[in-house]
Structures are given as structure tokens and as C-alpha cells.
Design a protein around this motif. Structure first.
Motif, PDB file in Angstrom:
ATOM      1  N   ALA A  36      -0.342   4.557   4.557  1.00  0.00           N
ATOM      2  CA  ALA A  36       0.794   5.118   5.314  1.00  0.00           C
ATOM      3  C   ALA A  36       0.243   6.077   6.351  1.00  0.00           C
ATOM      4  CB  ALA A  36       1.767   5.832   4.385  1.00  0.00           C
ATOM      5  N   ILE A  37       0.833   6.057   7.553  1.00  0.00           N
ATOM      6  CA  ILE A  37       0.355   6.935   8.619  1.00  0.00           C
ATOM      7  C   ILE A  37       0.549   8.393   8.236  1.00  0.00           C
ATOM      8  CG2 ILE A  37       0.712   7.642  11.009  1.00  0.00           C
ATOM      9  CD1 ILE A  37       1.468   4.794  11.663  1.00  0.00           C
TER      10      ILE A  37
ATOM     11  N   GLN B  46       3.783  -2.666  13.536  1.00  0.00           N
ATOM     12  CA  GLN B  46       3.810  -2.372  12.104  1.00  0.00           C
ATOM     13  C   GLN B  46       2.436  -1.908  11.646  1.00  0.00           C
ATOM     14  OE1 GLN B  46       6.598  -2.612  10.089  1.00  0.00           O
ATOM     15  NE2 GLN B  46       5.395  -1.713   8.429  1.00  0.00           N
ATOM     16  N   PHE B  47       2.362  -0.718  11.056  1.00  0.00           N
ATOM     17  CA  PHE B  47       1.098  -0.218  10.536  1.00  0.00           C
ATOM     18  C   PHE B  47       0.675  -1.050   9.330  1.00  0.00           C
ATOM     19  CE2 PHE B  47      -1.054   2.511   7.400  1.00  0.00           C
ATOM     20  CZ  PHE B  47      -2.172   2.885   8.127  1.00  0.00           C
ATOM     21  N   ILE B  48      -0.567  -1.537   9.346  1.00  0.00           N
ATOM     22  CA  ILE B  48      -1.084  -2.377   8.257  1.00  0.00           C
ATOM     23  C   ILE B  48      -1.980  -1.581   7.330  1.00  0.00           C
ATOM     24  CG2 ILE B  48      -2.346  -4.474   7.660  1.00  0.00           C
ATOM     25  CD1 ILE B  48       0.296  -4.939   9.177  1.00  0.00           C
TER      26      ILE B  48
ATOM     27  N   GLY C 298     -12.704  10.984  12.707  1.00  0.00           N
ATOM     28  CA  GLY C 298     -12.017   9.925  13.423  1.00  0.00           C
ATOM     29  C   GLY C 298     -11.267   9.015  12.472  1.00  0.00           C
ATOM     30  N   TYR C 299     -10.557   8.027  13.036  1.00  0.00           N
ATOM     31  CA  TYR C 299      -9.899   7.036  12.201  1.00  0.00           C
ATOM     32  C   TYR C 299      -9.860   5.696  12.925  1.00  0.00           C
ATOM     33  CZ  TYR C 299      -5.534   7.832  14.923  1.00  0.00           C
ATOM     34  OH  TYR C 299      -4.605   7.937  15.915  1.00  0.00           O
ATOM     35  N   LYS C 300      -9.630   4.653  12.149  1.00  0.00           N
ATOM     36  CA  LYS C 300      -9.446   3.304  12.671  1.00  0.00           C
ATOM     37  C   LYS C 300      -8.242   2.706  11.949  1.00  0.00           C
ATOM     38  CE  LYS C 300     -13.033   0.716  13.392  1.00  0.00           C
ATOM     39  NZ  LYS C 300     -14.208  -0.169  13.154  1.00  0.00           N
ATOM     40  N   GLU C 301      -7.234   2.246  12.734  1.00  0.00           N
ATOM     41  CA  GLU C 301      -6.007   1.719  12.147  1.00  0.00           C
ATOM     42  C   GLU C 301      -5.705   0.329  12.683  1.00  0.00           C
ATOM     43  OE1 GLU C 301      -3.786   6.046  11.456  1.00  0.00           O
ATOM     44  OE2 GLU C 301      -3.126   4.761  13.104  1.00  0.00           O
ATOM     45  N   GLN C 302      -5.054  -0.467  11.835  1.00  0.00           N
ATOM     46  CA  GLN C 302      -4.685  -1.831  12.203  1.00  0.00           C
ATOM     47  C   GLN C 302      -3.166  -1.948  12.313  1.00  0.00           C
ATOM     48  OE1 GLN C 302      -6.976  -4.155  12.959  1.00  0.00           O
ATOM     49  NE2 GLN C 302      -8.606  -2.686  12.476  1.00  0.00           N
TER      50      GLN C 302
ATOM     51  N   LYS D  70       2.311  -1.246  19.313  1.00  0.00           N
ATOM     52  CA  LYS D  70       0.880  -1.209  19.047  1.00  0.00           C
ATOM     53  C   LYS D  70       0.444  -2.531  18.435  1.00  0.00           C
ATOM     54  CE  LYS D  70       0.068   3.757  18.485  1.00  0.00           C
ATOM     55  NZ  LYS D  70      -0.391   4.832  17.571  1.00  0.00           N
ATOM     56  N   GLN D  71      -0.729  -3.009  18.871  1.00  0.00           N
ATOM     57  CA  GLN D  71      -1.214  -4.302  18.404  1.00  0.00           C
ATOM     58  C   GLN D  71      -2.722  -4.230  18.177  1.00  0.00           C
ATOM     59  OE1 GLN D  71       0.554  -7.015  17.606  1.00  0.00           O
ATOM     60  NE2 GLN D  71      -1.291  -8.144  17.005  1.00  0.00           N
TER      61      GLN D  71
END
Length: 319
Positions: A221-222, A204-206, A195-199, A181-182
Motif C-alpha cells: 500500500a502506498i 492502480q498501485f501494484i 529511494g523507492y521503486k513502484e509498479q 501512472k503506468q
């Protein structure tokens, strides 16, 4: 010809009798992993059967209530009615078409995993690479397509826009680069303001930010496991201080552990509390009593939202 048919029929009967004599344990489950007491309320049935001749691993067979196969695999042991998977594991949709082909080593996925839609179309190829530093395995998405066969990810690169059954139906969108994932990944639920927004950076989850009914929550943390309020050390201190050693068990010099399972609900309350491994009637009852009085926990979290999580703990009785 008739004689050959009779011999063949007799052989089938013998094989069925031998198979019927195999020792096995049967469990009834809901799709959410909840163990139930009977077939009528189960979504599927799990059978753990003694090893074949010359084998050390047990046979795992899962079937839907209508008798159609759900999964076939091997397990090395079973704890709290949950198997430790080994080797190839095949699962099937209700229509009989293959759902996945997986490979396990000591309950950890290894090698390439193949996932299929109900119409038989290949959905994903995911590779599980062992870490050179004994850390968690690297998980790479090498291929992903929709149910019509339109390829979204090839050789680890591409853009995904898919609908998922998670969150009672949602759309998820984001990019893969070299299997990871990028950048920004977004989820929008079908129903309600959720909803959610992830980086991500090279898988690597940021960071992440979830939103539900106008309330936003940032998370680092996810997912996180449920924990007792005040922490595990305080929880075990509570158990030790609250426990009353049953008089009949003390008189008979009985010691050991009672294994209790329960579900930590979204609000932190404990539900479906039960004895998974019994020790002695009065000790089993005491273990249930102190868990029921233990109060709420901090719930488990996934993508910034509280979720129901099954938890199991041993409660020790020592003279």
C-alpha cells in the motif's frame, strides 16, 4: 471633489467596521499542519469567519505572517480546527502569484484542479472524476510541465522527470498513460541512500520496494495510517480499563466526550498531545493522562517510509 472624497473615505471606514464586527476564530499553524499557540511561531494564520449574508458556508482566509494572502475559500464546518472545504479554493505562493485553483464538494476535490509554479507557469492540470460505483474518485493527470514551460504530459500521456521537495528533496520519474501512472516509477532522494521503486497498472498501485541506508522494505500500500499496537479494539479496552472517573465530575453528574489530538511520530511514540475540545477540567486532565500512558503505536507509512501523522480521538465519560 473634496466632498466626494470625504464621503468615499467615510464609506471605507464603515465597511471596515462592519467587517471587524464579524465573528471569527483564528488559528496558528506550521507548514506541516501542526497547530501552535501564537503568531510568532506560526508559518501561516488561518481565519474562519462567519458566513456572509444569505450564505451558509463560513469564509476561510489564510495569510502569511507578513500579512500577504495565502488562501481564500469556503468551509461548511470546522472540527478539531480543521475545515471541511466547499466550492472554490484559491491558494497563493509567498510572492503573491497563484499556487492553485481547486474545487471541493464536502471536503472532496472535484472537477479540474490547476497548479502553478512560483514564476506563474502552469505546472499541472489534474481531473477528479466521480466514481460511478460511489467508490474513490478517479484522479487523472491531463497536463504537466516544468517551471520553464517544457511540457512532459499532454492529454494524459507522457514521461515525467521532476524534482520535488518531498523527502527533503528528491527526483521522481515515471510514465503516464491516459492520465494514469503506468509501469515503473522511481524516486531517488538528493541526500543519503534513500529511494523507492513502484509498479502501476492504469493508475492502480501494484507493489513497491523502498530502500534506506541499505535496508530494503516491500510494501503493498502506498500509505497506511498509524494504529495502536494490538489494534484499535485493544486500545479502547485499555482506555476503558485505565480511566478513573473524576470524583468532582461524578458528584456533579457530568458526562460527555473529551476530544484529544496527538502526533504519532516516526518511531510510534505519541507527541504534541493536547485537548482539542474541552469538557470539564478534571475530565480533560484524565483524558490526557491515559493517552500519555498508552504506549507506542505502529507509525503511519508512505511509500514504505514511516511518517509523522496527526491523529484525533474522542474519549467518552459515561456514568
Amino acid at each position: 471633489m473634496l466632498k466626494k472624497l470625504w464621503v468615499f473615505g467615510a464609506l471605507i471606514c464603515v465597511l471596515q467596521q462592519v467587517n471587524a464586527q464579524k465573528k471569527q476564530d483564528v488559528y496558528y499553524y506550521k507548514n506541516n499542519g501542526q497547530l501552535v499557540s501564537d503568531k510568532d511561531s506560526a508559518d501561516f494564520i488561518r481565519i474562519i469567519q462567519e458566513p456572509d449574508s444569505g450564505e451558509t458556508n463560513f469564509n476561510l482566509i489564510e495569510i502569511y505572517p507578513d500579512g500577504k494572502k495565502k488562501a481564500i475559500g469556503k468551509v461548511s464546518s470546522v472540527l478539531f480546527s480543521m475545515p471541511v472545504y466547499e466550492g472554490q479554493y484559491l491558494s497563493y505562493h509567498k510572492n503573491g502569484k497563484k499556487e492553485s485553483t481547486l474545487f471541493y464538494e464536502r471536503n472532496n476535490l472535484t472537477g479540474q484542479a490547476y497548479y502553478f509554479f512560483e514564476n506563474g507557469t502552469l505546472r499541472q492540470i489534474i481531473e477528479h472524476k466521480k466514481s460511478e460505483t460511489n467508490g474513490p474518485a478517479k484522479i487523472l493527470v491531463n497536463y504537466q510541465a516544468d517551471s520553464l514551460g517544457h511540457v512532459m504530459v499532454k492529454d494524459g500521456n507522457g514521461h515525467v522527470l521532476e524534482h520535488t521537495s518531498s523527502f527533503n528533496g528528491a527526483t521522481i520519474e515515471g510514465d503516464y498513460k491516459d492520465g494514469f501512472k503506468q509501469g515503473t516509477w522511481i524516486m531517488k532522494a538528493d541526500m543519503g541512500d534513500k529511494g523507492y521503486k513502484e509498479q502501476y497498472e492504469s493508475g492502480q498501485f501494484i507493489s513497491g520496494e523502498s530502500e534506506e541506508n541499505g535496508v530494503r522494505y516491500s510494501y503493498s500500500a502506498i500509505e497506511s495510517l498509524p494504529i495502536p499496537k494490538g489494534g484499535m479494539q485493544r486500545f479502547y479496552s485499555y482506555l476503558k480499563g485505565t480511566m478513573k472517573y473524576p470524583a468532582d465530575a461524578r458528584k456533579n453528574n457530568i458526562q460527555g466526550k473529551v476530544y484529544i489530538s496527538f502526533v504519532v511520530d516516526k518511531d510510534g511514540s505519541l507527541d504534541d498531545i493536547k485537548v482539542e475540545r474541552k469538557l470539564y477540567p478534571s475530565m480533560d486532565a484524565e483524558a490526557l493522562r491515559i493517552i500519555r500512558l498508552s504506549g507506542k503505536w505502529m507509525p503511519g507509512m508512505q511509500h514504505g517510509f514511516p511518517v509523522r501523522v496527526k491523529y484525533s480521538i474522542p474519549i467518552s465519560f459515561s456514568l
